[in-house]
Design an enzyme around this catalytic site. Structure first.
Site, PDB file in Angstrom:
ATOM      1  N   TYR A 169      -4.557   7.492   5.072  1.00 52.50           N
ATOM      2  CA  TYR A 169      -6.014   7.311   5.054  1.00 52.50           C
ATOM      3  C   TYR A 169      -6.594   7.333   6.466  1.00 52.50           C
ATOM      4  CZ  TYR A 169      -5.969   6.540   0.072  1.00 52.50           C
ATOM      5  OH  TYR A 169      -5.829   6.728  -1.275  1.00 52.50           O
ATOM      6  N   ARG A 191     -13.022   0.558 -13.017  1.00 51.06           N
ATOM      7  CA  ARG A 191     -14.221   1.197 -13.579  1.00 51.06           C
ATOM      8  C   ARG A 191     -14.155   1.465 -15.077  1.00 51.06           C
ATOM      9  NH1 ARG A 191     -14.767   5.786  -9.210  1.00 51.06           N
ATOM     10  NH2 ARG A 191     -12.534   5.331  -9.267  1.00 51.06           N
ATOM     11  N   ASP A 236      -8.155  -4.307  -2.041  1.00 53.47           N
ATOM     12  CA  ASP A 236      -7.785  -2.907  -1.872  1.00 53.47           C
ATOM     13  C   ASP A 236      -6.897  -2.769  -0.654  1.00 53.47           C
ATOM     14  OD1 ASP A 236      -8.716  -0.172  -3.170  1.00 53.47           O
ATOM     15  OD2 ASP A 236      -8.361   0.147  -1.048  1.00 53.47           O
ATOM     16  N   ARG A 290      -3.725  -1.025 -11.299  1.00 51.06           N
ATOM     17  CA  ARG A 290      -5.184  -0.817 -11.300  1.00 51.06           C
ATOM     18  C   ARG A 290      -5.784  -1.242 -12.630  1.00 51.06           C
ATOM     19  NH1 ARG A 290      -7.862   3.023  -7.831  1.00 51.06           N
ATOM     20  NH2 ARG A 290      -6.402   3.668  -6.230  1.00 51.06           N
TER      21      ARG A 290
HETATM   22  O1  1CP Z   1      -6.158  -4.384 -10.895  1.00 55.78           O
HETATM   23  C1  1CP Z   1      -5.937  -3.742  -9.857  1.00 55.78           C
HETATM   24  O2  1CP Z   1      -4.851  -3.208  -9.605  1.00 55.78           O
HETATM   25  C2  1CP Z   1      -7.105  -3.559  -8.953  1.00 55.78           C
HETATM   26  C3  1CP Z   1      -6.903  -3.879  -7.537  1.00 55.78           C
HETATM   27  C4  1CP Z   1      -6.656  -2.621  -6.704  1.00 55.78           C
HETATM   28  C5  1CP Z   1      -5.458  -2.202  -6.123  1.00 55.78           C
HETATM   29  C6  1CP Z   1      -4.093  -2.829  -6.303  1.00 55.78           C
HETATM   30  C7  1CP Z   1      -7.647  -1.701  -6.291  1.00 55.78           C
HETATM   31  C8  1CP Z   1      -9.060  -1.738  -6.695  1.00 55.78           C
HETATM   32  N1  1CP Z   1      -7.081  -0.806  -5.418  1.00 55.78           N
HETATM   33  C9  1CP Z   1      -5.739  -1.081  -5.318  1.00 55.78           C
HETATM   34  C10 1CP Z   1      -4.760  -0.424  -4.471  1.00 55.78           C
HETATM   35  C11 1CP Z   1      -5.043   0.909  -3.920  1.00 55.78           C
HETATM   36  N2  1CP Z   1      -6.202   1.383  -3.373  1.00 55.78           N
HETATM   37  C12 1CP Z   1      -4.057   1.909  -3.794  1.00 55.78           C
HETATM   38  C13 1CP Z   1      -2.625   1.725  -4.182  1.00 55.78           C
HETATM   39  C14 1CP Z   1      -2.448   1.886  -5.649  1.00 55.78           C
HETATM   40  C15 1CP Z   1      -2.574   3.278  -6.147  1.00 55.78           C
HETATM   41  O3  1CP Z   1      -1.911   4.182  -5.589  1.00 55.78           O
HETATM   42  O4  1CP Z   1      -3.303   3.470  -7.132  1.00 55.78           O
HETATM   43  C16 1CP Z   1      -4.662   3.017  -3.191  1.00 55.78           C
HETATM   44  C17 1CP Z   1      -4.009   4.341  -2.856  1.00 55.78           C
HETATM   45  C18 1CP Z   1      -6.028   2.670  -2.924  1.00 55.78           C
HETATM   46  C19 1CP Z   1      -7.039   3.507  -2.230  1.00 55.78           C
HETATM   47  C20 1CP Z   1      -8.314   3.591  -2.971  1.00 55.78           C
HETATM   48  N3  1CP Z   1      -9.151   2.556  -3.195  1.00 55.78           N
HETATM   49  C21 1CP Z   1      -8.902   4.727  -3.564  1.00 55.78           C
HETATM   50  C22 1CP Z   1      -8.419   6.135  -3.445  1.00 55.78           C
HETATM   51  C23 1CP Z   1      -7.400   6.570  -4.392  1.00 55.78           C
HETATM   52  C24 1CP Z   1      -7.100   7.994  -4.040  1.00 55.78           C
HETATM   53  O5  1CP Z   1      -6.837   8.709  -4.997  1.00 55.78           O
HETATM   54  O6  1CP Z   1      -7.112   8.349  -2.850  1.00 55.78           O
HETATM   55  C25 1CP Z   1     -10.083   4.336  -4.188  1.00 55.78           C
HETATM   56  C26 1CP Z   1     -11.053   5.183  -4.979  1.00 55.78           C
HETATM   57  C27 1CP Z   1     -10.226   2.961  -3.931  1.00 55.78           C
HETATM   58  C28 1CP Z   1     -11.315   2.085  -4.384  1.00 55.78           C
HETATM   59  C29 1CP Z   1     -10.959   1.162  -5.475  1.00 55.78           C
HETATM   60  N4  1CP Z   1      -9.977   0.181  -5.320  1.00 55.78           N
HETATM   61  C30 1CP Z   1      -9.908  -0.564  -6.457  1.00 55.78           C
HETATM   62  C31 1CP Z   1     -10.902  -0.041  -7.382  1.00 55.78           C
HETATM   63  C32 1CP Z   1     -11.191  -0.587  -8.743  1.00 55.78           C
HETATM   64  C33 1CP Z   1     -11.538   1.034  -6.754  1.00 55.78           C
HETATM   65  C34 1CP Z   1     -12.713   1.836  -7.307  1.00 55.78           C
HETATM   66  C35 1CP Z   1     -13.915   1.199  -6.744  1.00 55.78           C
HETATM   67  C36 1CP Z   1     -15.197   1.455  -7.481  1.00 55.78           C
HETATM   68  O7  1CP Z   1     -15.643   2.599  -7.519  1.00 55.78           O
HETATM   69  O8  1CP Z   1     -15.765   0.457  -7.978  1.00 55.78           O
END
Ligand code: 1CP
Length: 343
Positions: free
Chosen positions: A150, A29, A74, A25
């Site tokens: 999810y 943000r 994502d 990640r």
């Molecule tokens: O550089 C990077 O790694 C960014 C690309 C990326 C990746 C690989 C994002 C951007 N999301 C993910 C994968 C992802 N998404 C996972 C697997 C990795 C992990 O466990 O951290 C998971 C579980 C998600 C699900 C997800 N997407 C959540 C929920 C997390 C939770 O605690 O339940 C959220 C909030 C998102 C949105 C998201 N995805 C990515 C970003 C930067 C964001 C935030 C979006 C925003 O508010 O702008």
């Protein structure tokens, strides 16, 4: 040594000039550049606008100096393509009509990634044009249990009771769901590699909510199938989950080049379990990046010491960068690993 050679060689446990680093990640943000872009578009709009998704991916690489990019998208993107209208709200992902029965599972479609998510493949091409192939790019997908979590919960959960109700009480429906998700994961990862990704990672982030015997029944067969089907692509394959300390003996039977570890197990102990044949990725606690730099450096040193100069360590966090992380601390981690591991 180019960043691409450093990262790919480490995945195959070949000697490198210093330990490669990327941060889970790493685009998000906590970066001002990301926040500026997000002011003008919604999250899924960003994901589906290839030049902006590529720009966010490139920004993370340039601001941090990491050895690999991970394409900005994502794990929820393919779920939307399959017909589950997941939205991102202030409290995280939300599915208004969670999938909890056979009819819901039947309505999900395994789709052609090129037809339904062409923007992901286009963003990969733009990233590669920018770096001219010098910086490796990781493609990814969620793992079946995490995606199912999810879909059944309709969002993030503490107990995963809805997921487990289906997994434990309706195993036939659960396996139909996991099978569809696994097929979609394979299709999506293949398309990303064909578009130019140099490695792939499966994020089964929430798989650690399962007991070892439930993992054996409900997750391992799908991990094995996904990784077996990706073998022919000829790129390194990374399997990641959190809270997997008790699952590692089984995860070690999956044909992945790299196993991701979180901080709940010491890196040397985790490596012993997954075996010396594997490369490992990890495993600094992301909370360490909230400390001052001298304290942070000590924690980085501990992980480097646990790797003990063995070939095949990819330095990473045990889970994603947290939103309150100072960008300069993320950059400091990358510089510190490179400095401490120079060979
Ligand atoms: O550089 C990077 O790694 C960014 C690309 C990326 C990746 C690989 C994002 C951007 N999301 C993910 C994968 C992802 N998404 C996972 C697997 C990795 C992990 O466990 O951290 C998971 C579980 C998600 C699900 C997800 N997407 C959540 C929920 C997390 C939770 O605690 O339940 C959220 C909030 C998102 C949105 C998201 N995805 C990515 C970003 C930067 C964001 C935030 C979006 C925003 O508010 O702008």
């Amino acid at each position: 040594m180019s960043r691409k050679t450093r990262f790919i060689d480490a995945c195959y446990r070949r000697p490198v000039d210093c330990t490669p680093v990327w941060l889970m990640r790493q685009a998000g943000r906590y970066q001002a550049s990301y926040q500026a872009i997000r002011q003008n578009m919604s999250f899924f709009e960003l994901c589906s606008t290839p030049d902006v998704a590529a720009e966010v991916t490139v920004n993370a690489v340039e601001e941090l100096g990491v050895d690999a990019g991970i394409i900005f998208s994502d794990i929820l993107v393919p779920l939307r393509a399959m017909g589950a209208p997941v939205e991102l709200t202030h409290s995280g992902p939300k599915l208004s009509d969670p999938i909890r029965d056979e009819a819901g599972v039947a309505a999900l479609e395994v789709v052609d990634p090129l037809a339904t998510m062409p923007f992901v493949m286009r963003a990969i091409e733009i990233f590669n044009d920018h770096f001219q192939g010098e910086v490796p790019l990781i493609g990814f997908a969620g793992g079946p249990i995490t995606l199912a979590a999810y879909l059944t919960e309709g969002g993030h959960s503490k107990s995963y009771a809805d997921l487990k109700r289906m997994l434990f009480a309706a195993p036939k429906t659960a396996h139909q769901l996991l099978d569809k998700l696994a097929r979609q994961v394979v299709e999506h990862l293949k398309a990303q590699v064909e578009a130019g990704c140099h490695a792939v990672q499966v994020f089964d982030s929430w798989v650690g909510v399962l007991s070892p015997s439930d993992y054996a029944e409900l997750a391992l067969p799908y991990h094995q199938r996904i990784f077996d089907e990706l073998r022919g692509l000829g790129v390194p394959r990374i399997l990641f989950g959190t809270d997997t300390a008790t699952l590692l003996p089984q995860m070690a039977t999956v044909d992945a080049e790299v196993i991701g570890l979180d901080w709940r197990i010491d890196l040397d102990e985790g490596w012993r379990i997954v075996g010396e044949r594997r490369a490992v990725q990890g495993n600094l606690d992301p909370c360490c990046l909230l400390m001052d730099q001298p304290a942070l450096e000590k924690r980085v040193q501990q992980v480097v010491d646990a790797a003990a100069g063995r070939d095949g360590h990819i330095f990473n966090l045990g889970h994603g960068v947290l939103p309150p992380t100072p960008v300069e601390n993320a950059r400091f981690v990358v510089e510190t690993v490179h400095r401490l591991t120079q060979r």
